[in-house]
Design a protein around this motif. Structure first.
Motif, PDB file in Angstrom:
ATOM      1  N   ALA A   9     -35.771 -38.181   3.706  1.00 29.56           N
ATOM      2  CA  ALA A   9     -35.954 -37.649   5.056  1.00 29.56           C
ATOM      3  C   ALA A   9     -35.624 -38.703   6.115  1.00 29.56           C
ATOM      4  O   ALA A   9     -34.993 -38.401   7.128  1.00 29.56           O
ATOM      5  CB  ALA A   9     -37.386 -37.148   5.231  1.00 29.56           C
ATOM      6  N   ALA A  12     -31.896 -39.085   6.247  1.00 26.82           N
ATOM      7  CA  ALA A  12     -31.308 -37.959   6.982  1.00 26.82           C
ATOM      8  C   ALA A  12     -31.483 -38.137   8.481  1.00 26.82           C
ATOM      9  O   ALA A  12     -30.561 -37.864   9.256  1.00 26.82           O
ATOM     10  CB  ALA A  12     -31.944 -36.654   6.522  1.00 26.82           C
ATOM     11  N   SER A  16     -28.359 -38.662  10.988  1.00 23.65           N
ATOM     12  CA  SER A  16     -28.092 -37.699  12.055  1.00 23.65           C
ATOM     13  C   SER A  16     -28.033 -38.388  13.424  1.00 23.65           C
ATOM     14  O   SER A  16     -27.258 -37.986  14.286  1.00 23.65           O
ATOM     15  CB  SER A  16     -29.153 -36.599  12.065  1.00 23.65           C
ATOM     16  N   GLN A  28     -31.134 -34.288   3.707  1.00 23.60           N
ATOM     17  CA  GLN A  28     -32.179 -33.339   4.053  1.00 23.60           C
ATOM     18  C   GLN A  28     -32.432 -32.372   2.902  1.00 23.60           C
ATOM     19  O   GLN A  28     -33.575 -32.070   2.563  1.00 23.60           O
ATOM     20  CB  GLN A  28     -31.802 -32.561   5.304  1.00 23.60           C
ATOM     21  N   GLN A  29     -31.367 -31.893   2.280  1.00 18.06           N
ATOM     22  CA  GLN A  29     -31.527 -30.982   1.153  1.00 18.06           C
ATOM     23  C   GLN A  29     -32.222 -31.662  -0.017  1.00 18.06           C
ATOM     24  O   GLN A  29     -33.094 -31.072  -0.663  1.00 18.06           O
ATOM     25  CB  GLN A  29     -30.170 -30.438   0.729  1.00 18.06           C
TER      26      GLN A  29
END
Length: 51
Positions: A9, A12, A16, A28-29
């Motif tokens: 997380a 991610a 981003s 994220q996945q």
């Protein structure tokens, strides 16, 4: 497992912010999948200790 979910997380979030959309989406996945698996294992462990 929770630790790995948090790590992905954070990766991610950083990706981003830096504009790497593909890496952010993939991380994220992975974080979501690991979090779901960790919660399932925690619930199974909680119910199996009671017996």
């Amino acid at each position: 497992m929770f630790r790995w979910a948090i790590i992905f997380a954070v990766i991610a979030l950083i990706a981003s912010l830096l504009g790497f959309g593909g890496v952010a989406g993939l991380s994220q996945q992975f974080a979501i999948i690991l979090l779901v698996v960790a919660v399932i294992f925690a619930v199974i462990g909680f119910f199996s200790r009671g017996r």
